[in-house]
Design an enzyme around this catalytic site. Structure first.
Site, PDB file in Angstrom:
ATOM      1  N   LYS A  52       0.770  -1.089   0.206  1.00  0.00           N
ATOM      2  CA  LYS A  52       0.088   0.178   0.099  1.00  0.00           C
ATOM      3  C   LYS A  52       0.702   1.066   0.015  1.00  0.00           C
ATOM      4  CE  LYS A  52      -3.566  -2.676  -0.310  1.00  0.00           C
ATOM      5  NZ  LYS A  52      -4.546  -3.076   0.520  1.00  0.00           N
TER       6      LYS A  52
HETATM    7  C1  PLP Z   1      -5.472  -4.520   0.747  1.00  0.00           C
HETATM    8  C2  PLP Z   1      -6.967  -4.221   0.615  1.00  0.00           C
HETATM    9  C3  PLP Z   1      -7.688  -4.701   1.881  1.00  0.00           C
HETATM   10  C4  PLP Z   1      -7.098  -5.386   3.012  1.00  0.00           C
HETATM   11  O1  PLP Z   1      -6.197  -4.737   3.810  1.00  0.00           O
HETATM   12  P1  PLP Z   1      -5.209  -5.720   4.798  1.00  0.00           P
HETATM   13  O2  PLP Z   1      -4.696  -4.680   5.504  1.00  0.00           O
HETATM   14  O3  PLP Z   1      -4.503  -6.606   3.748  1.00  0.00           O
HETATM   15  O4  PLP Z   1      -6.028  -6.608   5.484  1.00  0.00           O
HETATM   16  C5  PLP Z   1      -8.899  -4.349   1.889  1.00  0.00           C
HETATM   17  N1  PLP Z   1      -9.746  -3.652   0.819  1.00  0.00           N
HETATM   18  C6  PLP Z   1      -8.784  -3.482  -0.492  1.00  0.00           C
HETATM   19  C7  PLP Z   1      -9.621  -2.586  -1.591  1.00  0.00           C
HETATM   20  C8  PLP Z   1      -7.518  -3.583  -0.225  1.00  0.00           C
HETATM   21  O5  PLP Z   1      -6.892  -3.421  -1.620  1.00  0.00           O
END
Ligand code: PLP
Length: 383
Positions: A184
């Protein structure tokens, strides 16, 4: 061809967070403590909201958001098929029923008109995802929510920097859920946070994220001495560790410079691919800020002479890793079996899911890395 493999979505990690993790290790306080609290304050300040609760993932945040809104079996939550499975799973784990509304083919975000068609007397909440970092049409969604008395949870996993008409993504609905997963925009390895303006919701997220206990372990084991605790609800184990926050504390200070770096890469891709028969990310309105999380190209076989999976394989053979965000949720077998969804019920998400490819966009990329991606794409796609 480049000598080493360009792994998709690798984060930029710098010396201050490495030092902070070491300091955390030496302090022997690894769990939830002062660093997690400080990271919560910094993210809340960045987003301009009073309350933030650090968690071990955004998935945990989405689950807790559904739980603290009091969703019950039979309640329906409308979300998008153009998302990661965690969004839908969170609704199911909270005991509610996910309902999909198709996306707009240009913004790739949930289409408010499709949302209207899916509202029933059981609808209790909306769960929009700011896809790739582009803001959803929040005015239209909030109007629907007001009209039908629905709660709104924003999935901001891509959208920490996103702004919409002067408002920050994740502060418009009732709760905003953020991810600091390794791919992210800023990272803690695994990690997430829930933001809200509502103190009661924040308290409940915090409590339900730590077993439903009345006070967190950090307070119980400080030099204030031992204190008895009560268990007030049956909660979960979702708290963020100081080890994670040690990384995030420094990442957040560079959120702007990392965004600028992705903006340079984004503009370069747009220039270099302008003459190719690829679909490129759509421009966004001047009163929005895009978080530039994913640069997705649409590969239409009839125009490009090769399909998405062909391009993905060719780039892989050129040592370039890419991603697919996302094949439609309705294409996944478990949801088809459980909810009877058919991919063709959501034709826009289906079409995007078959054609979309995410190119590397991390702030970690060097100019040479970006040049390698551009050269590999240009040599693969017919002009
Ligand atoms: C990455 C992601 C998640 C989950 O995030 P985590 O921190 O890995 O649990 C949820 N929604 C979207 C759209 C994502 O890209």
């Amino acid at each position: 061809m480049r000598a080493n493999y360009l792994v998709f979505g690798q984060p930029r990690i710098e010396q201050p967070e490495i030092d902070e993790v070491l300091a955390c290790m030496r302090s022997a306080w690894l769990g939830t403590g002062p660093k997690a609290a400080e990271f919560e304050r910094r993210v809340a300040a960045y987003k301009g909201v009073p309350h933030a609760v650090g968690l071990n993932s955004c998935t945990a945040g989405l689950h807790l958001a559904c739980v603290v809104l009091g969703l019950k079996p039979g309640d329906e939550v409308i979300t998008t098929p153009m998302t990661f499975c965690a969004t839908v799973n969170a609704i199911v784990h909270a005991g509610a029923k996910p309902v999909l509304a198709d996306v707009d083919p240009v913004t790739m975000n949930i289409d408010p008109e499709q949302v209207r068609r899916k509202i029933t007397p059981h609808t209790k909440a909306l769960l929009p995802v700011h896809f790739a970092g582009r803001a959803c049409d929040m005015d239209a969604l909030m109007a629907i929510a007001r009209e039908h008395r629905l709660k709104v949870i924003e999935d901001c996993a891509h959208a920490i920097e996103t702004e919409y008409r002067g408002k920050k993504a994740g502060t418009i609905g009732d709760l905003g859920c953020f991810s600091f997963y390794s791919t992210k925009n800023i990272v803690t390895g695994e990690g997430g946070m829930v933001l809200t303006r509502d103190e009661q919701l924040a308290k409940r997220v915090k409590r339900m994220g730590l077993h439903g206990m009345s006070a967190d372990a950090w307070k119980r084991f400080t030099d204030d001495g031992y204190k008895h605790y009560d268990v007030e609800e049956i909660g979960f184990k979702y708290n963020m560790m100081d080890l994670q926050a040690a990384i995030g504390l420094h990442q957040i200070t560079r959120i702007e410079s990392y965004w600028q770096r992705r903006q340079e890469i984004w503009q370069r891709y747009l220039r270099e691919f302008a003459d190719l028969p690829l679909g490129l990310p759509a421009a966004w309105p001047a009163d929005e800020r895009h978080a530039l999380h994913l640069f997705t190209v649409q590969v239409d076989k009839s125009r490009c002479g090769l399909g998405r999976d062909d391009l993905l394989m060719r780039l892989h053979r050129q040592n370039i890793g890419t991603g697919v965000h996302y094949r439609s949720i309705a294409s996944m077998s478990v949801y088809q079996q459980r909810f009877g969804w058919r991919p063709t019920d959501f034709p826009n998400a289906l079409a995007i899911g078959e054609q979309t490819l995410s190119l590397p966009l991390s702030a970690r990329l060097s100019d040479d890395d970006v040049s390698d991606v551009i050269a590999a794409v240009r040599s693969a796609v017919r002009r």
